[in-house]
Design a protein around this motif. Structure first.
Motif, PDB file in Angstrom:
ATOM      1  N   ARG A  76      62.212  68.846  36.266  1.00  0.00           N
ATOM      2  CA  ARG A  76      62.273  68.016  34.913  1.00  0.00           C
ATOM      3  C   ARG A  76      60.963  67.095  35.207  1.00  0.00           C
ATOM      4  O   ARG A  76      60.568  66.507  36.082  1.00  0.00           O
ATOM      5  CB  ARG A  76      63.503  67.251  34.911  1.00  0.00           C
ATOM      6  N   LEU A  92      71.998  63.467  35.736  1.00  0.00           N
ATOM      7  CA  LEU A  92      72.260  64.819  35.931  1.00  0.00           C
ATOM      8  C   LEU A  92      71.311  65.619  35.063  1.00  0.00           C
ATOM      9  O   LEU A  92      70.900  66.896  35.407  1.00  0.00           O
ATOM     10  CB  LEU A  92      73.534  65.389  35.942  1.00  0.00           C
ATOM     11  N   PHE A  93      70.589  64.934  34.115  1.00  0.00           N
ATOM     12  CA  PHE A  93      69.694  65.625  33.399  1.00  0.00           C
ATOM     13  C   PHE A  93      68.083  65.526  33.860  1.00  0.00           C
ATOM     14  O   PHE A  93      67.472  66.393  34.085  1.00  0.00           O
ATOM     15  CB  PHE A  93      69.637  65.127  31.899  1.00  0.00           C
ATOM     16  N   ARG A 104      73.773  68.774  41.355  1.00  0.00           N
ATOM     17  CA  ARG A 104      74.486  69.996  40.620  1.00  0.00           C
ATOM     18  C   ARG A 104      75.446  70.441  41.538  1.00  0.00           C
ATOM     19  O   ARG A 104      76.619  70.838  41.012  1.00  0.00           O
ATOM     20  CB  ARG A 104      73.539  70.972  40.306  1.00  0.00           C
ATOM     21  N   LEU A 347      71.438  71.755  20.184  1.00  0.00           N
ATOM     22  CA  LEU A 347      70.363  71.143  20.550  1.00  0.00           C
ATOM     23  C   LEU A 347      69.088  71.826  19.718  1.00  0.00           C
ATOM     24  O   LEU A 347      68.987  73.030  19.898  1.00  0.00           O
ATOM     25  CB  LEU A 347      69.957  71.458  22.137  1.00  0.00           C
ATOM     26  N   ASN A 350      65.363  72.304  23.043  1.00  0.00           N
ATOM     27  CA  ASN A 350      65.827  72.335  24.371  1.00  0.00           C
ATOM     28  C   ASN A 350      65.392  71.232  25.136  1.00  0.00           C
ATOM     29  O   ASN A 350      64.202  70.826  24.907  1.00  0.00           O
ATOM     30  CB  ASN A 350      65.818  73.610  24.977  1.00  0.00           C
ATOM     31  N   ARG A 353      61.584  70.603  30.444  1.00  0.00           N
ATOM     32  CA  ARG A 353      61.521  71.179  31.727  1.00  0.00           C
ATOM     33  C   ARG A 353      59.961  71.210  32.558  1.00  0.00           C
ATOM     34  O   ARG A 353      59.251  70.969  31.482  1.00  0.00           O
ATOM     35  CB  ARG A 353      62.106  72.655  32.188  1.00  0.00           C
ATOM     36  N   SER A 413      72.037  77.405  27.514  1.00  0.00           N
ATOM     37  CA  SER A 413      70.785  77.542  28.157  1.00  0.00           C
ATOM     38  C   SER A 413      70.750  78.377  29.237  1.00  0.00           C
ATOM     39  O   SER A 413      71.935  79.150  29.381  1.00  0.00           O
ATOM     40  CB  SER A 413      69.957  76.275  28.476  1.00  0.00           C
ATOM     41  N   ARG A 417      68.634  75.210  35.494  1.00  0.00           N
ATOM     42  CA  ARG A 417      69.061  74.020  34.923  1.00  0.00           C
ATOM     43  C   ARG A 417      70.025  74.369  33.512  1.00  0.00           C
ATOM     44  O   ARG A 417      69.941  73.253  32.804  1.00  0.00           O
ATOM     45  CB  ARG A 417      67.870  73.313  34.576  1.00  0.00           C
ATOM     46  N   CYS A 419      73.405  74.555  31.510  1.00  0.00           N
ATOM     47  CA  CYS A 419      74.343  73.349  31.205  1.00  0.00           C
ATOM     48  C   CYS A 419      75.543  73.450  32.453  1.00  0.00           C
ATOM     49  O   CYS A 419      75.945  74.236  32.855  1.00  0.00           O
ATOM     50  CB  CYS A 419      75.072  73.765  29.789  1.00  0.00           C
TER      51      CYS A 419
HETATM   52  C1  HEM Z   1      79.316  72.785  23.469  1.00  0.00           C
HETATM   53  C2  HEM Z   1      78.780  72.134  24.125  1.00  0.00           C
HETATM   54  C3  HEM Z   1      77.700  71.944  25.286  1.00  0.00           C
HETATM   55  C4  HEM Z   1      76.476  72.632  24.690  1.00  0.00           C
HETATM   56  C5  HEM Z   1      76.063  73.627  23.570  1.00  0.00           C
HETATM   57  C6  HEM Z   1      75.547  72.242  25.983  1.00  0.00           C
HETATM   58  C7  HEM Z   1      74.354  72.565  26.105  1.00  0.00           C
HETATM   59  C8  HEM Z   1      73.461  72.283  27.026  1.00  0.00           C
HETATM   60  C9  HEM Z   1      72.102  72.842  27.105  1.00  0.00           C
HETATM   61  C10 HEM Z   1      71.326  73.492  26.190  1.00  0.00           C
HETATM   62  C11 HEM Z   1      71.338  72.055  28.301  1.00  0.00           C
HETATM   63  C12 HEM Z   1      70.064  72.164  28.694  1.00  0.00           C
HETATM   64  C13 HEM Z   1      69.649  72.828  29.874  1.00  0.00           C
HETATM   65  C14 HEM Z   1      68.123  73.206  29.913  1.00  0.00           C
HETATM   66  O1  HEM Z   1      67.398  72.254  30.335  1.00  0.00           O
HETATM   67  O2  HEM Z   1      67.836  74.358  29.901  1.00  0.00           O
HETATM   68  C15 HEM Z   1      72.495  71.318  28.865  1.00  0.00           C
HETATM   69  C16 HEM Z   1      72.470  70.782  30.124  1.00  0.00           C
HETATM   70  C17 HEM Z   1      73.576  70.061  30.660  1.00  0.00           C
HETATM   71  N1  HEM Z   1      74.890  69.751  30.213  1.00  0.00           N
HETATM   72 FE1  HEM Z   1      75.531  70.652  28.578  1.00  0.00          FE
HETATM   73  N2  HEM Z   1      76.227  71.553  26.905  1.00  0.00           N
HETATM   74  C18 HEM Z   1      77.554  71.350  26.311  1.00  0.00           C
HETATM   75  C19 HEM Z   1      78.613  70.703  26.844  1.00  0.00           C
HETATM   76  C20 HEM Z   1      78.466  69.922  28.229  1.00  0.00           C
HETATM   77  C21 HEM Z   1      79.575  69.332  28.951  1.00  0.00           C
HETATM   78  C22 HEM Z   1      81.158  69.501  28.511  1.00  0.00           C
HETATM   79  C23 HEM Z   1      79.120  68.857  29.964  1.00  0.00           C
HETATM   80  C24 HEM Z   1      79.737  67.994  30.946  1.00  0.00           C
HETATM   81  C25 HEM Z   1      80.982  67.608  31.082  1.00  0.00           C
HETATM   82  C26 HEM Z   1      77.686  68.932  29.984  1.00  0.00           C
HETATM   83  C27 HEM Z   1      76.816  68.813  31.004  1.00  0.00           C
HETATM   84  C28 HEM Z   1      75.347  69.039  31.033  1.00  0.00           C
HETATM   85  C29 HEM Z   1      74.545  68.805  32.243  1.00  0.00           C
HETATM   86  C30 HEM Z   1      74.783  67.864  33.317  1.00  0.00           C
HETATM   87  C31 HEM Z   1      73.408  69.342  31.949  1.00  0.00           C
HETATM   88  C32 HEM Z   1      72.118  69.094  32.645  1.00  0.00           C
HETATM   89  C33 HEM Z   1      71.889  70.159  33.797  1.00  0.00           C
HETATM   90  C34 HEM Z   1      70.780  70.052  34.650  1.00  0.00           C
HETATM   91  O3  HEM Z   1      69.715  69.403  34.161  1.00  0.00           O
HETATM   92  O4  HEM Z   1      70.791  70.538  35.848  1.00  0.00           O
HETATM   93  N3  HEM Z   1      77.367  69.819  28.712  1.00  0.00           N
HETATM   94  N4  HEM Z   1      73.680  71.303  28.367  1.00  0.00           N
END
Ligand code: HEM
Length: 473
Positions: A76, A92-93, A104, A347, A350, A353, A413, A417, A419
């Protein structure tokens, strides 16, 4: 075009000095503009935002690079917004690249031990889902918005995992957080905001550039304030000898262990506060939006509702609670939800990164630190993969009456990285949606279904619509 070639980057629209392509991109149409550029330049191209950013938006290219060469695409970049909101790369993002693996791994482990993907979390969701039924019944079939009920139910699931308990309907904490986080997210990924990464001094031009910094900061500070106070309460009450029942306590315990081993890897209280901030926000509006998309598409496809009702009646009946195992016997419902994930992507663009090392990618040599957008959404509506991609059709995922999971649908995704909350989100979407269908028949506000229209900021959501719930029990 020459500037891209000189830098060894994929082609793209000619950037202007200083601002690059930023003012050619509109926040509201960013995802559709990417698809337009894809027609012109192919599945990989460069936009200057204002740093050169390589957009990968073809399914096979995403697979070849972001999945198979995962480590290289797992970084990132540093961003101005993170410095502004939390003074650095925490959470965490957008945490530091050299911590991300440990953070993670820990978060996935704690989620599992708190019951995610298992009976524990299923029970929490089931209880909250059945709690919604009498509340919705009180609306007596009058037109209403589903959103406030979903904020309460969905917000409570992540609340319980982070803090250890749920909130009552008349408490306002979750609703307050929901309003605040939406204010923070409004401008989060806007191309104009990214301009600040290269030219931080532009923050002084907040008004003419409409960057929204004061509103963002006001909401951000309220959130941080509350989370810091919550952390203090947990620190006073924690018993380190007991098995933690929530994320904060588990994290505090980990900090203590790491201090003893002198192996910190980013495990600090500061990181904890921002990690909760990220999980609380990631775990709320995204899921609410997917469920709202499901209702919107259902109202526009009335035969879908009858088929889901029929499946639920046959498999679950109207009394017993729905469980994740029911998925196996609900092929149409699963196909319907997969189609919702395809068209109702949350999203629009996205998260950024960057490459962690010099990397070969589709014949280009990308230097370490090159900004990347892995635009999986574009594959969702690629005519190469889906016939009439704009048309909603659950049938495309049914073969001989059986549900076929399609790996080209990647709402969470891909790669290193992707979700962290995918299991939790899938459980909530399935259990809330099915319970609300099991218990009610849903009708539009008037004679016609609400139009399928979206509002796009950092998230992409249906425009507000009303519907009516008629009890079936
Ligand atoms: C329908 C619901 C959700 C969708 C569509 C979604 C979608 C995504 C997407 C597209 C990413 C980006 C990944 C990338 O950079 O390529 C992401 C990252 C992330 N999501 Fe979700 N998410 C959802 C729900 C959640 C929930 C419920 C949590 C936690 C309780 C969560 C925690 C995270 C975290 C911590 C990241 C960052 C991961 C990283 O950078 O290593 N998300 N999510």
């Amino acid at each position: 075009k020459n500037v891209n070639r000189l830098r060894g980057l994929p082609p793209g629209p000619t950037p202007f000095p200083i601002v690059g392509n930023v003012f050619q991109i509109s926040m509201e149409r960013f995802d559709t503009q990417i698809n337009e550029y894809k027609k012109e330049y192919g599945g990989i191209f460069t936009l200057w935002l204002p740093f050169p950013t390589v957009i990968i938006c073809d399914y096979d290219m995403l697979k070849r690079n972001v999945i198979r060469n995962g480590e290289a695409f797992a970084g990132r970049p540093d961003t101005f917004v993170m410095d502004m909101l939390v003074q650095g790369n925490y959470g965490l993002f957008f945490m530091e690249n050299y911590w991300y693996k440990a953070q993670r791994k820990f978060t996935s482990h704690i989620f599992r031990s708190l019951g995610v993907g298992q009976a524990g979390t299923q029970e929490t969701i089931a209880n909250l889902a059945s709690g919604l039924v009498p509340l919705i019944e009180k609306e007596k079939g009058e037109p209403m918005e589903l959103r406030k009920y979903l904020v309460h139910a969905v917000g409570n699931v992540i609340h319980k995992h982070l803090f250890g308990f749920t909130r009552e309907w008349d408490e306002k904490e979750i609703f307050d957080f929901h309003v605040e986080i939406n204010e923070v997210l409004e401008h989060f990924t806007a191309p104009k905001t990214q301009l600040l990464d290269a030219w931080p001094c532009l923050a002084y031009l907040d008004k003419p550039l409409q960057l929204g910094i004061p509103t963002t900061m006001k909401a951000n500070n309220k959130i941080l304030d509350r989370l810091e106070r919550t952390l203090e309460t947990h620190k006073k009450a924690i018993n380190y000898d007991e098995e933690p029942t929530n994320y904060i306590d588990a994290y505090l315990k980990e900090i203590k262990l790491r201090m003893a081993d002198a192996d910190i890897e980013g495990f600090t209280e500061k990181q904890l506060v921002v990690a909760i901030y990220d999980l609380y926000s990631a775990g709320m509006e995204t899921i609410i939006i997917v469920i709202r998309f499901a209702f919107l598409y259902m109202l526009n496809n009335p035969e879908a509702q009858s088929r889901i009702h029929e499946e639920l009646d046959n498999v679950v009946g109207r009394e017993r609670g729905v469980v994740m195992d029911d998925q196996k016997l609900l092929p149409y419902t699963c196909a319907f939800l997969q189609e919702v994930y395809r068209l109702g992507y949350v999203l629009p663009v996205n998260f950024l990164r960057c490459t962690l090392e010099d990397t070969k990618c589709e014949g280009y040599n990308l230097r370490a630190g090159t900004r990347i957008i892995a635009q999986f959404q574009s594959a969702h509506i690629d005519a190469k993969h889906f016939e009439d991609p704009e048309v909603f059709s659950a049938e495309r995922f049914l073969q001989n009456g059986q549900f076929v999971r399609d790996e080209r649908i990647m709402p969470f995704s891909i790669g290193k990285r992707s979700c962290l909350g995918e299991y939790l989100a899938r459980m909530e979407v399935f259990l809330y949606f099915c319970t609300l269908l099991q218990k009610f028949e849903w009708k539009p506000e008037g004679d016609k279904a609400p139009p399928v229209e979206v509002i796009t900021s950092s998230l992409r959501a249906p425009t507000p619509f009303k519907l009516r719930a008629i009890p079936r029990y």
